[in-house]
Design a protein around this motif. Structure first.
Motif, short mmCIF file in Angstrom:
data_model
loop_
_atom_site.label_atom_id
_atom_site.label_comp_id
_atom_site.label_asym_id
_atom_site.label_seq_id
_atom_site.Cartn_x
_atom_site.Cartn_y
_atom_site.Cartn_z
N GLN A 143 0.71 -1.29 -0.11
CA GLN A 143 -0.03 -0.05 -0.08
C GLN A 143 0.95 1.17 -0.08
O GLN A 143 0.46 2.30 -0.69
CB GLN A 143 -1.04 -0.01 1.17
CG GLN A 143 -2.04 -0.78 1.29
CD GLN A 143 -2.86 -1.16 2.34
OE1 GLN A 143 -2.86 -0.21 3.55
NE2 GLN A 143 -3.98 -2.22 2.54
N ALA A 144 1.98 1.20 0.64
CA ALA A 144 2.85 2.47 0.75
C ALA A 144 3.57 2.63 -0.60
O ALA A 144 3.66 3.68 -1.08
CB ALA A 144 4.04 2.07 1.74
N TRP A 145 3.75 1.45 -1.40
CA TRP A 145 4.44 1.37 -2.61
C TRP A 145 3.24 2.05 -3.44
O TRP A 145 3.71 3.06 -4.37
CB TRP A 145 4.69 0.07 -3.37
CG TRP A 145 5.57 0.34 -4.45
CD1 TRP A 145 7.06 0.33 -4.28
CD2 TRP A 145 5.39 0.18 -6.05
NE1 TRP A 145 7.38 0.25 -5.67
CE2 TRP A 145 6.56 0.21 -6.43
CE3 TRP A 145 3.96 0.26 -6.33
CZ2 TRP A 145 6.36 0.41 -8.09
CZ3 TRP A 145 4.07 0.45 -7.87
CH2 TRP A 145 5.19 0.56 -8.44
N VAL A 146 2.10 1.94 -3.55
CA VAL A 146 0.98 2.61 -4.40
C VAL A 146 1.07 4.09 -4.05
O VAL A 146 1.26 5.03 -4.90
CB VAL A 146 -0.70 1.95 -4.11
CG1 VAL A 146 -1.35 2.90 -4.70
CG2 VAL A 146 -0.60 0.59 -4.42
N SER A 147 0.95 4.45 -2.66
CA SER A 147 1.09 5.85 -2.41
C SER A 147 2.19 6.68 -2.91
O SER A 147 2.26 7.58 -3.44
CB SER A 147 0.95 5.99 -0.80
OG SER A 147 -0.37 5.34 -0.54
N ALA A 148 3.36 5.89 -2.77
CA ALA A 148 4.56 6.36 -3.40
C ALA A 148 4.97 6.71 -4.70
O ALA A 148 5.45 7.62 -5.37
CB ALA A 148 6.06 5.52 -2.88
N HIS A 149 4.08 5.79 -5.60
CA HIS A 149 4.26 5.87 -6.91
C HIS A 149 2.96 6.29 -7.61
O HIS A 149 2.99 6.13 -8.85
CB HIS A 149 4.51 4.22 -7.36
CG HIS A 149 6.18 3.87 -7.00
ND1 HIS A 149 6.19 3.58 -5.88
CD2 HIS A 149 7.28 4.06 -7.62
CE1 HIS A 149 7.44 3.31 -5.66
NE2 HIS A 149 7.96 3.76 -6.64
N THR A 150 1.84 6.83 -7.14
CA THR A 150 0.88 7.52 -7.77
C THR A 150 1.21 9.05 -7.47
O THR A 150 1.12 9.49 -6.63
CB THR A 150 -0.45 7.13 -6.64
OG1 THR A 150 -0.55 5.81 -7.05
CG2 THR A 150 -1.58 7.98 -7.62
N ILE A 151 1.57 9.54 -8.63
CA ILE A 151 1.97 10.93 -8.77
C ILE A 151 1.05 11.82 -9.57
O ILE A 151 0.89 11.45 -10.87
CB ILE A 151 3.47 11.09 -9.08
CG1 ILE A 151 4.48 10.16 -8.10
CG2 ILE A 151 3.97 12.49 -9.39
CD1 ILE A 151 5.63 10.12 -8.74
N VAL A 152 0.58 12.99 -9.06
CA VAL A 152 -0.05 13.68 -9.80
C VAL A 152 0.54 14.97 -9.39
O VAL A 152 0.37 15.47 -8.28
CB VAL A 152 -1.54 13.81 -9.72
CG1 VAL A 152 -2.30 14.82 -10.28
CG2 VAL A 152 -2.19 12.53 -9.89
#
Length: 150
Positions: free
Chosen positions: A110-119
């Motif tokens: 879940q942390a990887w998702v947060s770190a790699h979702t960039i807007v």
């Protein structure tokens, strides 16, 4: 041009999808995304399933899964953006599916998702202009042609 909420949902959905590849929650993620993108058309759904299977197998065999996931996310983000452009009503379905998939991920995933979702949003006003960049992503510039005064 898609609204900000749709772009964010597509980005989060794509990143969540590739994070689920090669995890215990993969089958449910695969089936949900294939159903979403298939939009009730069996041939389209089968094509999505095949592509998902190929990508998941590539992640399983990759030496650098993070780098591969980042590259794969870009393509899935485009697919989800196109879906939302054609069918904005699919937004809620995408959000629910993304939340379900994330719920099956470990805290580290879940942390990887947060770190790699960039807007990234950069605004300029008046006669200002902007410049921005992306590492491992896309830059989309929405500007106006102001003309040039001599």
């Amino acid at each position: 041009m898609l609204e900000e909420a749709l772009l964010m949902a597509a980005s989060t959905g794509a990143t969540t999808l590739v994070t689920a590849m090669a995890t215990d929650g993969w089958q449910a993620a695969r089936d949900g995304v294939a159903r979403l993108l298939g939009r009730g058309e069996p041939a389209r759904q089968a094509a999505v399933e095949s592509r998902l299977d190929e990508h998941e197998a590539a992640v399983r065999g990759a030496d650098d899964t993070d780098a591969l996931r980042e590259r794969l996310a870009a393509g899935w983000r485009t697919d989800l953006e196109l879906l939302l452009e054609r069918s904005p009503e699919a937004l809620q379905e995408l959000r629910v599916l993304t939340a379900q998939i994330q719920g099956a991920l470990s805290p580290a995933q879940q942390a990887w998702v947060s770190a790699h979702t960039i807007v990234q949003h950069i605004n300029a006003s008046g006669q200002g202009s902007i410049a921005g960049g992306a590492i491992g992503g896309n830059v989309i510039f929405h500007g106006r042609d102001r003309g040039h005064e001599q």
